[in-house]
Design an enzyme around this catalytic site. Structure first.
Site, PDB file in Angstrom:
ATOM      1  CE1 TYR A 142      -3.672   2.523   0.620  1.00  0.00           C
ATOM      2  CE2 TYR A 142      -2.447   3.208   2.567  1.00  0.00           C
ATOM      3  CZ  TYR A 142      -3.477   3.421   1.673  1.00  0.00           C
ATOM      4  OH  TYR A 142      -4.296   4.503   1.819  1.00  0.00           O
ATOM      5  CG  ASP A 237       5.730   3.720   0.963  1.00  0.00           C
ATOM      6  OD1 ASP A 237       6.029   4.402   1.970  1.00  0.00           O
ATOM      7  OD2 ASP A 237       4.568   3.585   0.542  1.00  0.00           O
ATOM      8  CE  LYS A 265       1.077   4.731   8.454  1.00  0.00           C
ATOM      9  NZ  LYS A 265       1.078   3.875   7.293  1.00  0.00           N
TER      10      LYS A 265
END
Ligand SMILES: *Cc1c(COP(=O)(O)O)cnc(C)c1O
Length: 430
Positions: A142, A237, A265
């Site tokens: 994702y 990523d 995050k």
């Protein structure tokens, strides 16, 4: 759960599904999601006064636990000076410097407000740098919800059983190729089919968004080699893995140097932050230096920068000791629960690295998304509900990673193992 239930009903009348991000609705595990009132350390407290040990950590950012005093103090101080200026502050370069020191493959970076934005922007720069259009990604990875990347995108999408998403024109994804993770032969086939067309290969160097899946030995090295030979940019990523699997992220842990990296995050300490960066010659293509446009009203927001700086400072101060202790606690929880499952005759495969892990309800091994999909999701749902009833809040999907924070200690390990033992005993009785 009375109060949570009524808050959920009210939210549903105003917000689709009552949530601002679909997995929060608990659709794949059943039941109503508790509404959070506050959190502290390893614990979430809901609107009905229940307390839970938290194993999703806001989906990754809360590596220091909730309301960590230095982070709260930094946010308070920044807030007192004003929430946003739309002009540069020293805090942006300060956080940027900490990041480039931790992740040397990033010479320059730019801050945005989410991981989605970070990846979307990195892809634009990669396409401009190479003069190519095609993106190669992997099933189960994702990379946020931007159009071109919402192809075979794991977690949320997989949980709801939607293939991609409605509302995305075919034309938008025509340059996106998605193949099986952990299979270099597949990668070579795509490169052979599209020579000189592939702008970038993007992946989660440890997959977190299909449940935790580790890259096989030699896989990341192989990707690095293929990309270098083809003039394709390798993008890690690390929105989830950055400062999580090691201070320098998965690239430090495995010793691979990507051309570009996306972060989010943890670098925001719980506030909305993303970043994308890489070699200076690539990043210098961004406006105002170059022709690639990218911008953000709240990018580099002072509160978010303050929370990020305080978080990275605490992680750097803790050093290897902190990361070793995190991994040790995580291992005890992850393997302790798996041992309880085995004792109850329930097949379970544990995958994890550092302080992220997944309990797959199957015998394993899990090397790609198709493997992950063989899990018994109904059983996972029962496990999730049973644990929640006993005060342990796990990520509400088989296809999400669980996270441990520095606030999780002996008491939380013991309570979690005891809860799992009771839930597995219930399940074993039928
Ligand atoms: C969470 C995540 C994103 C998206 O970040 P948002 O802040 O939710 O937009 C992108 N990539 C990875 C690997 C992630 O884990």
């Amino acid at each position: 759960m009375e109060r949570s239930r009524s808050l959920q009903r009210r939210a549903e009348s105003l917000i689709p599904g009552g949530v601002d991000s679909p997995v929060r609705a608990f659709r794949s595990v059943g039941g109503d999601p508790p509404f959070v009132d506050r959190a502290e350390g390893a614990y979430l407290f809901d609107a009905d006064g229940n307390r839970y040990i938290d194993y999703f950590g806001s989906w990754g950012p809360m590596i220091l636990g909730h309301a960590a005093p230095p982070v709260v103090a930094a946010i308070r101080e920044a807030a007192g000076k004003g929430a946003s200026f739309g002009a540069s502050t020293a805090a942006e370069a300060e956080l940027a410097q900490r990041i480039t020191q931790a992740v040397p493959s990033i010479e320059k970076l730019r801050f945005v407000s989410s991981g989605t934005e970070a990846v979307m922007s990195a892809i634009r720069v990669a396409r401009a740098f190479t003069g190519r259009n095609r993106i190669l990604k992997f099933e189960g990875c994702y990379h946020g919800h931007s159009d071109a990347l919402l192809v075979k995108a794991g977690s949320g999408v997989a949980t709801l059983g939607i293939p991609g998403s409605a509302g995305i024109p075919m034309e938008t994804t025509q340059f996106t190729t998605a193949i099986r993770y952990n299979d270099l032969a597949e990668v070579k086939k795509v490169f052979a089919k599209h020579p000189e067309e592939i702008a970038c290969v993007i992946l989660e160097p440890v997959v977190g968004n299909a449940g935790t899946i580790l890259s096989q030995p030699g896989y990341l090295e192989g990707l690095r080699e293929i990309c270098t030979r083809a003039g394709t940019l390798l993008i890690f990523d690390e929105v989830m893995t950055g400062f999580r699997v090691a201070y320098g992220g998965a690239q430090a842990l495995y010793g691979i140097t990507p051309d570009m990296t996306t972060l989010g995050k943890i670098i925001g300490g719980g506030l909305p932050v993303g970043a994308f960066g890489g070699r200076a010659e690539i990043m210098n293509l961004l406006a105002p230096l170059g022709p690639v446009y990218q911008a953000g009203t709240l990018s580099g927001n002072p509160l978010a920068m303050a929370a990020g700086i305080a978080t990275l400072q605490a992680l750097a101060d803790g050093g290897d000791t902190l990361y070793d202790a995190l991994a040790e606690t995580t291992s005890r929880i992850a393997h302790g629960v798996a041992d309880e499952a085995k004792a109850a005759g329930i097949p379970m495969y544990v995958a994890g690295v550092g302080s992220m892990f997944t309990w797959f309800f199957q015998g394993g091994p899990v090397h790609n998304f198709a493997d992950a999909e063989r899990s018994d999701t109904a059983l996972f749902g029962r496990f999730h509900r049973g644990m929640l009833e006993r005060g342990v809040w796990l990520p509400p999907s088989q296809f999400e990673a669980a996270f441990v924070s520095t606030a999780h200690g002996e008491a939380e390990v013991e309570a979690t193992l005891a809860a799992a033992r009771a839930v597995f005993a219930d399940i074993a009785q039928g």
